[in-house]
Design a protein around this motif. Structure first.
Motif, PDB file in Angstrom:
ATOM      1  N   HIS A 109       0.860  -1.197   0.000  1.00 38.48           N
ATOM      2  CA  HIS A 109       0.000   0.000   0.000  1.00 38.48           C
ATOM      3  C   HIS A 109       0.892   1.240   0.000  1.00 38.48           C
ATOM      4  O   HIS A 109       1.272   1.749   1.060  1.00 38.48           O
ATOM      5  CB  HIS A 109      -0.928  -0.010   1.215  1.00 38.48           C
ATOM      6  N   PHE A 110       1.292   1.676  -1.162  1.00 35.44           N
ATOM      7  CA  PHE A 110       2.121   2.877  -1.414  1.00 35.44           C
ATOM      8  C   PHE A 110       3.581   2.730  -0.971  1.00 35.44           C
ATOM      9  O   PHE A 110       4.473   3.250  -1.625  1.00 35.44           O
ATOM     10  CB  PHE A 110       1.557   4.131  -0.735  1.00 35.44           C
ATOM     11  N   PHE A 380     -10.557  10.949   8.042  1.00 38.43           N
ATOM     12  CA  PHE A 380     -11.432  10.043   7.271  1.00 38.43           C
ATOM     13  C   PHE A 380     -12.072   8.976   8.162  1.00 38.43           C
ATOM     14  O   PHE A 380     -12.801   8.127   7.668  1.00 38.43           O
ATOM     15  CB  PHE A 380     -10.592   9.278   6.237  1.00 38.43           C
TER      16      PHE A 380
HETATM   17  O1  IFM Z   1      -5.489   7.645   2.513  1.00 35.08           O
HETATM   18  C1  IFM Z   1      -5.606   7.318   1.170  1.00 35.08           C
HETATM   19  C2  IFM Z   1      -5.264   5.858   0.946  1.00 35.08           C
HETATM   20  O2  IFM Z   1      -3.997   5.539   1.420  1.00 35.08           O
HETATM   21  C3  IFM Z   1      -5.298   5.557  -0.548  1.00 35.08           C
HETATM   22  N1  IFM Z   1      -6.540   5.969  -1.140  1.00 35.08           N
HETATM   23  C4  IFM Z   1      -7.027   7.303  -0.837  1.00 35.08           C
HETATM   24  C5  IFM Z   1      -7.012   7.530   0.663  1.00 35.08           C
HETATM   25  C6  IFM Z   1      -7.569   8.932   1.004  1.00 35.08           C
HETATM   26  O3  IFM Z   1      -6.871   9.919   0.356  1.00 35.08           O
END
Ligand code: IFM
Length: 411
Positions: A109-110, A380
């Motif tokens: 994940h990134f 979020f």
């Molecule tokens: O927080 C990110 C996530 O890591 C990848 N998709 C978008 C999310 C909100 O920007």
């Protein structure tokens, strides 16, 4: 009342670097220090507190948890794997099983290990070989796992690569976050910086997408051979539309920015759809989100309809690969806005289902308020986290989504 099919996954998502804390071997740990923004540091300390996080999710009524395992912890040096870290992630998987939660495990994940980034990252000639060696090793802890995501948003990763080349060329502090479309000045005040995000997304080269697709498909083959999991990857959906005169530009931008990635999911068991907002494209490119009072804390428009638009586009471009909503949510300090957003997004999802699109589940982004790639202000989460004490405080939206899950439908 809207009813979703039986077996529909209801859950929430997170990512290792955004919640675990102290991922000191990851390339992002180093990047944060270059970016001139905020640092992840202890993050939410979920590395130690995952039991509490999964318990809160399960108690609310959710039955699926998407989380990522950290490559940089598992393989801190090239070819040297940490059995202790593999055991840690296996414990997380088993904790999910023990609590009636279906784990959806993301392998990347990134973040990548610093040694991988230093050797050229995804553009190095042996990048696929290195990633596949890691995937092979992680497959040893996936017994019983039904859902595996090879890579998160490779299309965003392509944009990050472009941006990072700029950061290196122009010096630290010129770029603040791949996902936050506002910037903060030295005194911490927010100021418009529409270029921080949108500008880089316009530079998507379809060849990079095809390269990522080959790497993903190789990982998928390894996982299919060694596990019984359903395998896919996730794509950041822009839900882009053409402004008058922007039709040609829309096709051009969308091809490199997402369509090669939807196409790259052909043959997968599912495709992870991740949608947050929608944006127009005119003859000059992406149109900045209009300034409106209900814009989100990452500067994007309030567009819950983007989810329905995204699954429809994913279905069309992937040639009918079933969609799993692996992320959808809103950066807001107003939890009632979060509930409204999710309810509208789910209605759009259900309308798409009614039109024949296969949808396997809905995983809200995010379980926790977390590190938003350079910033802590955009929240979020369904659960607030105190940055000092790490105390978790569920928001009303957690109980609301749990209720939707228990009813298997919107009220
Ligand atoms: O927080 C990110 C996530 O890591 C990848 N998709 C978008 C999310 C909100 O920007």
């Amino acid at each position: 009342m809207t009813n979703f099919p039986s077996g529909f996954l209801w859950g929430a998502a997170t990512a290792g670097h955004q919640i675990e804390g102290n991922n000191v071997n990851s390339d992002w740990w180093a990047r944060e220090q270059l970016m001139g923004a905020e640092l992840s540091l202890d993050a939410c300390d979920s590395y130690h507190r995952y039991r509490e996080d999964i318990t809160l999710l399960a108690q609310a009524g959710l039955t699926a948890y998407r989380f990522s395992v950290e490559w940089s912890r598992i393989e801190p040096l090239p070819g040297h794997f940490s059995n202790a870290e593999l055991a840690h992630y296996r414990r997380m998987i088993e904790f999910c099983f023990d609590n009636g939660v279906t784990p959806v495990v993301t392998l990347q994940h990134f973040t990548t290990p610093q040694w991988f980034a230093a050797a050229g990252g995804w553009l190095a000639p042996d990048a696929a070989e290195k990633f596949h060696r890691y995937v092979e090793r992680v497959s040893t802890i996936l017994d019983g796992v039904e859902w595996v995501v090879t890579m998160n948003e490779p299309n965003m990763q392509a944009a990050i690569m472009t941006a990072m080349r700029r950061v290196e060329a122009e010096g630290a502090g010129k770029w603040q976050s791949p996902t936050v479309d506002v910037a903060f000045d030295d005194a911490g005040a927010e100021k418009p910086a529409k270029k921080t995000h949108s500008e880089f997304l316009a530079y998507a080269d379809p060849e990079i997408g095809r390269m990522f697709a080959r790497i993903h498909q190789g990982a998928r083959d390894i996982l299919r051979e060694r596990t019984s999991a359903k395998v896919g990857w996730t794509v950041a959906a822009g839900a882009l539309t053409a402004a008058p005169g922007g039709e040609e530009k829309l096709r051009e931008i969308r091809l490199g920015k997402e369509d090669v990635y939807w196409e790259g999911s052909r043959g997968d068991d599912f495709v992870g759809v991740q949608a947050y907002s929608s944006q127009q494209v005119d003859a000059d490119g992406l149109v900045p989100h209009p300034e409106r009072p209900d814009n989100t804390l990452v500067g994007t428009s309030y567009r819950p309809d983007s989810l329905g638009m995204a699954v429809r586009h994913a279905w069309e471009m992937s040639g009918g690969v079933p969609a799993l909503v692996t992320e959808n949510g809103i950066a807001t300090a107003d939890d009632s806005q979060r509930i409204r957003y999710a309810a509208e997004a789910l209605q759009g999802l259900d309308d798409a289902r009614a039109d024949g699109i296969a949808v396997l589940g809905y995983l809200h982004w995010s379980l926790l308020d977390n590190f938003e790639w350079g910033h802590w202000a955009p929240t979020f989460g369904l659960i607030a986290v105190d940055r000092e004490s790490f105390v978790r405080t569920p928001k009303p939206s957690l109980a609301w989504l749990g209720g939707v899950a228990k009813r298997n439908g919107l009220a």
